[in-house]
Design a protein around this motif. Structure first.
Motif, PDB file in Angstrom:
ATOM      1  N   LEU A 169       0.838  -1.201   0.000  1.00  0.00           N
ATOM      2  CA  LEU A 169       0.000   0.000   0.000  1.00  0.00           C
ATOM      3  C   LEU A 169       0.873   1.251   0.000  1.00  0.00           C
ATOM      4  CD1 LEU A 169      -2.800   1.257   0.039  1.00  0.00           C
ATOM      5  CD2 LEU A 169      -2.801   1.013   2.532  1.00  0.00           C
ATOM      6  N   ARG A 170       1.961   1.209   0.740  1.00  0.00           N
ATOM      7  CA  ARG A 170       2.904   2.328   0.756  1.00  0.00           C
ATOM      8  C   ARG A 170       3.460   2.564  -0.658  1.00  0.00           C
ATOM      9  NH1 ARG A 170       7.293   3.306   5.357  1.00  0.00           N
ATOM     10  NH2 ARG A 170       8.530   4.937   4.382  1.00  0.00           N
ATOM     11  N   LEU A 171       3.856   1.493  -1.324  1.00  0.00           N
ATOM     12  CA  LEU A 171       4.354   1.569  -2.694  1.00  0.00           C
ATOM     13  C   LEU A 171       3.294   2.171  -3.612  1.00  0.00           C
ATOM     14  CD1 LEU A 171       6.371   0.494  -5.027  1.00  0.00           C
ATOM     15  CD2 LEU A 171       4.893  -1.509  -4.994  1.00  0.00           C
ATOM     16  N   TYR A 172       2.074   1.678  -3.509  1.00  0.00           N
ATOM     17  CA  TYR A 172       0.968   2.111  -4.368  1.00  0.00           C
ATOM     18  C   TYR A 172       0.596   3.570  -4.096  1.00  0.00           C
ATOM     19  CZ  TYR A 172      -3.405   1.524  -6.996  1.00  0.00           C
ATOM     20  OH  TYR A 172      -4.427   1.629  -7.901  1.00  0.00           O
ATOM     21  N   MET A 173       0.555   3.944  -2.824  1.00  0.00           N
ATOM     22  CA  MET A 173       0.214   5.325  -2.476  1.00  0.00           C
ATOM     23  C   MET A 173       1.299   6.282  -2.958  1.00  0.00           C
ATOM     24  SD  MET A 173      -1.471   4.887   1.318  1.00  0.00           S
ATOM     25  CE  MET A 173      -1.886   6.613   1.567  1.00  0.00           C
ATOM     26  N   GLN A 174       2.559   5.884  -2.827  1.00  0.00           N
ATOM     27  CA  GLN A 174       3.636   6.762  -3.286  1.00  0.00           C
ATOM     28  C   GLN A 174       3.628   6.874  -4.808  1.00  0.00           C
ATOM     29  OE1 GLN A 174       7.102   5.105  -1.339  1.00  0.00           O
ATOM     30  NE2 GLN A 174       6.895   6.531   0.359  1.00  0.00           N
ATOM     31  N   TYR A 175       3.339   5.785  -5.493  1.00  0.00           N
ATOM     32  CA  TYR A 175       3.291   5.826  -6.952  1.00  0.00           C
ATOM     33  C   TYR A 175       2.204   6.797  -7.428  1.00  0.00           C
ATOM     34  CZ  TYR A 175       2.830   4.591 -11.816  1.00  0.00           C
ATOM     35  OH  TYR A 175       2.754   4.656 -13.186  1.00  0.00           O
ATOM     36  N   HIS A 176       1.061   6.779  -6.773  1.00  0.00           N
ATOM     37  CA  HIS A 176      -0.057   7.648  -7.166  1.00  0.00           C
ATOM     38  C   HIS A 176      -0.029   8.999  -6.460  1.00  0.00           C
ATOM     39  CE1 HIS A 176      -2.033   4.921  -9.872  1.00  0.00           C
ATOM     40  NE2 HIS A 176      -1.871   3.947  -9.008  1.00  0.00           N
ATOM     41  N   ARG A 177       1.060   9.246  -5.736  1.00  0.00           N
ATOM     42  CA  ARG A 177       1.267  10.535  -5.051  1.00  0.00           C
ATOM     43  C   ARG A 177       0.105  10.907  -4.140  1.00  0.00           C
ATOM     44  NH1 ARG A 177       5.386  13.587  -8.743  1.00  0.00           N
ATOM     45  NH2 ARG A 177       5.985  11.803  -9.973  1.00  0.00           N
ATOM     46  N   VAL A 178      -0.364   9.914  -3.431  1.00  0.00           N
ATOM     47  CA  VAL A 178      -1.425  10.143  -2.451  1.00  0.00           C
ATOM     48  C   VAL A 178      -0.753  10.644  -1.176  1.00  0.00           C
ATOM     49  CG1 VAL A 178      -3.218   9.026  -1.067  1.00  0.00           C
ATOM     50  CG2 VAL A 178      -2.877   8.357  -3.451  1.00  0.00           C
ATOM     51  N   PRO A 179      -1.214  11.753  -0.616  1.00  0.00           N
ATOM     52  CA  PRO A 179      -0.564  12.282   0.586  1.00  0.00           C
ATOM     53  C   PRO A 179      -0.688  11.310   1.769  1.00  0.00           C
ATOM     54  CG  PRO A 179      -2.485  13.615  -0.016  1.00  0.00           C
ATOM     55  CD  PRO A 179      -2.318  12.578  -1.076  1.00  0.00           C
ATOM     56  N   PHE A 180       0.352  11.293   2.578  1.00  0.00           N
ATOM     57  CA  PHE A 180       0.384  10.390   3.729  1.00  0.00           C
ATOM     58  C   PHE A 180      -0.017  11.095   5.023  1.00  0.00           C
ATOM     59  CE2 PHE A 180       2.770   7.863   0.785  1.00  0.00           C
ATOM     60  CZ  PHE A 180       2.544   6.564   1.175  1.00  0.00           C
ATOM     61  N   GLY A 181      -0.558  12.302   4.934  1.00  0.00           N
ATOM     62  CA  GLY A 181      -0.954  13.039   6.134  1.00  0.00           C
ATOM     63  C   GLY A 181      -2.264  12.562   6.732  1.00  0.00           C
ATOM     64  N   VAL A 212      13.039   3.832  -8.259  1.00  0.00           N
ATOM     65  CA  VAL A 212      13.162   3.988  -9.703  1.00  0.00           C
ATOM     66  C   VAL A 212      11.959   4.799 -10.163  1.00  0.00           C
ATOM     67  CG1 VAL A 212      13.192   2.795 -11.933  1.00  0.00           C
ATOM     68  CG2 VAL A 212      14.409   1.820  -9.973  1.00  0.00           C
ATOM     69  N   LYS A 213      12.231   6.030 -10.556  1.00  0.00           N
ATOM     70  CA  LYS A 213      11.192   6.995 -10.916  1.00  0.00           C
ATOM     71  C   LYS A 213      10.210   7.116  -9.746  1.00  0.00           C
ATOM     72  CE  LYS A 213      11.876   6.444 -15.797  1.00  0.00           C
ATOM     73  NZ  LYS A 213      11.321   6.221 -17.093  1.00  0.00           N
TER      74      LYS A 213
END
Length: 186
Positions: free
Chosen positions: A23-35, A60-61
């Motif tokens: 989920l962390r990988l997926y959220m970072q890929y889609h630039r979902v804020p972690f706040g 990677v990217k």
């Protein structure tokens, strides 16, 4: 019983921790804020394994490969422990491949759960708008391509259902692949 209980507990623990890494990988890929509360929870339970791996495994990217490797290592540890319990440690040569397939199965399960939550929240009028927005941002990339082919039926969007069906077909294929790999290791 002496195998089923540890297997269940490992499934729960690795499902939670490995799923959080994915989920962390997926959220970072889609630039979902972690706040948000979910993002803070994901960081809290994955930092212990992801941050040390970041020193070795670069991103990677937009792909945080340290999170993917962390999830894969957790799945591998689960299989290693289970194989030790049944005395099948001689099959170590197929462990990386079995773990990769297990990781893909975990990802399919996580995406399926995400789409179920997305569908249920669409029917709940008083759900938290922050939670709805977060789940929608994570689910939309999965259902958007299907909306081009699946029209609304009576005002109901069936694309989440179609995505779940496709994911379950993927789960069946992965299960068959896992059985094939286990057959190779004998």
């Amino acid at each position: 019983m002496f195998y089923q209980i540890p297997s269940f507990l490992l499934d729960v623990i690795v499902g939670l921790l490995g799923g959080a890494c994915l989920l962390r990988l997926y959220m970072q890929y889609h630039r979902v804020p972690f706040g948000n509360p979910l993002g803070r929870f994901v960081f809290a339970i994955t930092d212990w394994i992801v941050l040390p791996l970041r020193r070795i495994v670069p991103a990677v990217k937009r792909w945080d490969l340290a999170s993917a490797v962390a999830a894969w290592l957790l799945v591998m540890l689960k299989f290693l422990v289970l194989w030790a319990l049944i005395g099948a440690l001689g099959r170590w040569a197929i462990l990386p491949l079995v773990s990769l397939i297990g990781l893909m199965q975990l990802a399919v399960s996580g995406l399926t759960a995400l789409l179920i939550v997305y569908a249920v929240l669409s029917w709940v009028p008083n759900a938290s708008s922050m939670l709805q927005d977060l789940i929608a941002r994570l689910s939309e990339p999965l259902v958007r391509p299907l909306r081009r082919f699946i029209p609304l039926v009576g005002g109901v969007d069936l694309s989440p259902l179609a995505a779940i069906v496709l994911l379950q077909i993927g789960a069946i294929v992965l299960g068959s692949l896992m059985a094939t790999v286990f057959g190779m290791g004998r």
